[in-house]
Design an enzyme around this catalytic site. Sequence first.
Site, PDB file in Angstrom:
ATOM      1  CE1 TYR A 140      36.186  33.198  48.855  1.00  0.00           C
ATOM      2  CE2 TYR A 140      34.832  35.116  48.519  1.00  0.00           C
ATOM      3  CZ  TYR A 140      35.583  34.085  48.012  1.00  0.00           C
ATOM      4  OH  TYR A 140      35.734  33.961  46.658  1.00  0.00           O
ATOM      5  CE  LYS A 197      32.811  20.215  42.527  1.00  0.00           C
ATOM      6  NZ  LYS A 197      32.885  19.551  41.202  1.00  0.00           N
ATOM      7  CG  ASP A 230      31.935  20.904  38.120  1.00  0.00           C
ATOM      8  OD1 ASP A 230      30.807  20.920  38.659  1.00  0.00           O
ATOM      9  OD2 ASP A 230      32.593  19.859  37.983  1.00  0.00           O
ATOM     10  CG  ASP A 254      33.979  36.131  44.485  1.00  0.00           C
ATOM     11  OD1 ASP A 254      33.700  37.028  43.682  1.00  0.00           O
ATOM     12  OD2 ASP A 254      34.999  36.134  45.201  1.00  0.00           O
ATOM     13  CG  ASP A 258      33.300  38.743  38.835  1.00  0.00           C
ATOM     14  OD1 ASP A 258      32.433  39.380  39.478  1.00  0.00           O
ATOM     15  OD2 ASP A 258      34.507  39.048  38.819  1.00  0.00           O
TER      16      ASP A 258
END
Length: 367
Positions: A140, A197, A230, A254, A258
């Site tokens: 970001y 990852k 994942d 992020d 959520d």
Amino acid sequence: MATILTLAGDGIGPEIMTQAIDVLQAVNKKFALDLTLESGLIGGVAFDATGEPLPEETLQRARAADAVLLGAVGGPKWDAIERSKRPERGLLKIRSELGLFANLRVAKLYPQLANASSIKPEIIKGLDLLIVRELTGGIYFGEPRGIRTLENGEQQGYNTMVYSTSEIQRIGKVAFELAQTRAKASGNPAKVCSVDKANVLEVTELWKQTMIAMQEQDYSDVSLSHMYADNACMQLIRDPKQFDVMVTGNLFGDILSDEAAMLTGSIGMLPSASLDEQGKGMYEPCHGSAPDIAGQDKANPLATILSVAMMLRYTFKHEESAQAIEQAVSDVLDDGLRTLDILDKSEAGLIQVGCKQMGEAVLAKLQ
Ligand code: NAD
């Protein structure tokens, strides 16, 4: 004496903030906390008043305050303005200017709301997990970034995902220490799951190596596991109670936070804390400005009220007042009070209330 800057923002921000301030003032008095409250502008309302989503004055006052309580920013009114002036930019800027690198989100299921979740009650009963997300680095903020035109005339968008060892270490420290604190309080073993990852991204290979080195050197009492992002998405739905503290970078955090939010039924219930290296923090609900229900007295103020509890716990180290607020919230849920977002219409004996009535009920329990 300590100062708290309140920034109500846009949409439902002012409604939920009014209720949260009343609760904060009540505990301030009850526990003689000696807190002084100020208010300021951020987001779309700040843009309308000053031309900037984060006016310099707000930033200076936020720097001077001991903690910041934020409502929410954004809305369709400002969606078409230049990107750098959008309300959400104000939020990103205040986080990075204050050095709020650690975002803490607790996904805790209130047993009274087990039916509000779309997950089977037996999977989520007793859920209490903490996601620690790195907030001021990663993709970001990484440079270079942009949209460029290639030699063949085609456009290409690009971003850069970067983490240095020191950035990983400081977020790792927060996660390991919170796991220790939570273990002490619950009597359960301390555990951290680091999400990466590392199979495809070198930046997260360094992340993983750094977490392993920290655990071996300084946190041998905390068990450390690793999971690809994942798989972590799947495991959060399949068996969320396997986790206690999850730590991850900005982008994965992020998404995962959520997802964890929805395990508990409503985003209207979830508080968050963003901390700097000294423990100063900005506290805010996980949800946005909900323009679809703004100004209608329909918003759930509990996430903001619970953010006040987090503020008392993490910045002011006042566990008693934090727990008093959490208990008051639990009590009003026991009484059957529900805003629309957490109302299960198939359950008997529930009472639908608006934002104001919900806030007043919490206040009454505190007094
Ligand atoms: P949102 O969280 O505002 O709303 C999503 C859905 O949840 C809506 O149906 C809304 O009515 C509901 N909801 C949210 N909070 C609620 C509450 N307290 N009580 C009851 N229902 C609630 O997300 P969105 O619709 O994607 O975004 C709306 C605006 O908010 C956008 O401008 C977005 O950029 C902004 N936003 C701000 C923040 C922030 O300030 N931290 C975070 C996310 C989105």
